[in-house]
Design an enzyme around this catalytic site. Sequence first.
Site, PDB file in Angstrom:
ATOM      1  CE1 TYR A  35      -5.572  -1.381  -2.602  1.00 35.67           C
ATOM      2  CE2 TYR A  35      -6.702   0.653  -3.186  1.00 35.67           C
ATOM      3  CZ  TYR A  35      -5.575  -0.147  -3.213  1.00 35.67           C
ATOM      4  OH  TYR A  35      -4.441   0.310  -3.845  1.00 35.67           O
ATOM      5  CB  SER A  90      -6.141 -12.314 -12.635  1.00 35.74           C
ATOM      6  OG  SER A  90      -7.120 -11.949 -11.694  1.00 35.74           O
ATOM      7  CB  SER A  91      -8.362  -7.387 -12.671  1.00 37.90           C
ATOM      8  OG  SER A  91      -7.695  -6.809 -11.592  1.00 37.90           O
ATOM      9  CG  ASP A 145      -2.012  -4.332  -8.960  1.00 33.77           C
ATOM     10  OD1 ASP A 145      -1.090  -4.269  -8.122  1.00 33.77           O
ATOM     11  OD2 ASP A 145      -3.211  -4.392  -8.640  1.00 33.77           O
ATOM     12  N   GLY A 175      -4.750 -12.256  -5.798  1.00 35.86           N
ATOM     13  CA  GLY A 175      -3.808 -11.206  -5.416  1.00 35.86           C
ATOM     14  C   GLY A 175      -2.581 -11.220  -6.312  1.00 35.86           C
ATOM     15  CG  HIS A 186      -2.124  -0.962   0.964  1.00 34.29           C
ATOM     16  ND1 HIS A 186      -3.398  -0.569   0.617  1.00 34.29           N
ATOM     17  CD2 HIS A 186      -2.170  -2.325   1.005  1.00 34.29           C
ATOM     18  CE1 HIS A 186      -4.171  -1.638   0.474  1.00 34.29           C
ATOM     19  NE2 HIS A 186      -3.451  -2.716   0.705  1.00 34.29           N
ATOM     20  CB  SER A 203     -10.376 -13.856  -6.880  1.00 32.22           C
ATOM     21  OG  SER A 203     -11.294 -13.378  -7.802  1.00 32.22           O
TER      22      SER A 203
END
Length: 388
Positions: free
Chosen positions: A219, A124-125, A169, A121, A32, A119
């Site tokens: 988040y 993938s998105s 990411d 972590g 973060h 999903s």
Amino acid sequence: MSSLTERFQAHFGHPATVLAEAPGRLEILGNHTDYNEGFVLSCAVRQKVRVVLAPSGGDLCRLKDFRNGSEKTFLRSEAGHAIRHDWSNYVKGVIVELEKRGFTIGGFDAALLSDVPLSAGMSSSAALETAFGLAIGAAFHVDLPKEEWARVGQGVENSYLGLQTGLLDQFSSLFGQEGALILSDFRSVEVLRTVALPAGYGIVVVNSMVKHNLVDSEYNTRRADCRSAAEKLAGRYPGAVTLRDISPEQLEAARDCLTEQEYLRAAHVVGECDRVMRGVAALDAGDAVAFGQLLYESHESSRKHFANSSPEQDALIELGRQTAGGIGARLSGGGFGGITVHLVQTEKMEDYGRAVAAGFEKQYGVVPEVIFSAPGAGASVCMLTEKE
Ligand code: GLA
């Protein structure tokens, strides 16, 4: 199994013209910190999303996922409409982001294959957004620098999905380097340098199997806490803009101007930025054990300060501490479920993975997924010739 391009041809009846690949990522240290303009050590992984695509000449977009057979169809003019929990949102979002930047995107046919765990972590998105961004970009003559492609993917998460994530990411997926970690600075938005993993150690990823779904997580609340802490600290330290500008000593000295919750969140981020820099120094000095220790400290800080761990992830770290060969472990990525990363002596990796998985199964009755990972190359795109 025929190639993705052959499957595209068989499914859509015409050849694909573009191939793009984008990997998932692992956050090795620096949790973060990205949206606080701080530092992160991360890498791309070998698991990736592959997209082949061809413009269709019309206004229709047809998508086929060969991993699970799922098909989606929408009119390009409908790209602005998100459908809850629908993976085509990531593709529509990319179109919307490119149109915002003044580009005209036509209809297309596209097929994909992915081996990035969903999903978990491992982003993938972000890999999906990046692969589609690059493929659509190549097909419709959109030429952007890599950091802007990262912002396109981030824009999909921020404005289209309502998740206020940072750039980590997509950035790691685009800038990853085969065989090395990248040290990134999210103020200047650049890779400062690459850093080798310590010789004789590898990365074992253990998935807690707690679905990590940031959209329904806290988040955004964490991000808001970081912002309000930074604003108050700026009153004490003029010139400070984000938590990246605050040292651990300064944070302690100004603790009284923060609520307890703001202090805890800030302690995590400030501590993480500091740990990343100490981690790089440890790796430069060839001190793998000191680096591993920082991974344990990072996890402890996630648990105690940032409250973004889960009992299952804590259990995996604890099991790792008790298993021969492991020298460091922490949750990786947003948290609230998902994966943990473990630094393990190369020759003990398999035994380590087996032992941690067995211990976890005993405690939770669930067999966790174990992946022996290594830093892989960043995203790429190419035009396909007839023969391919
Ligand atoms: C998720 C977000 C990233 C980053 C990490 C935590 O992966 O998408 O932007 O904030 O969590 O470091």
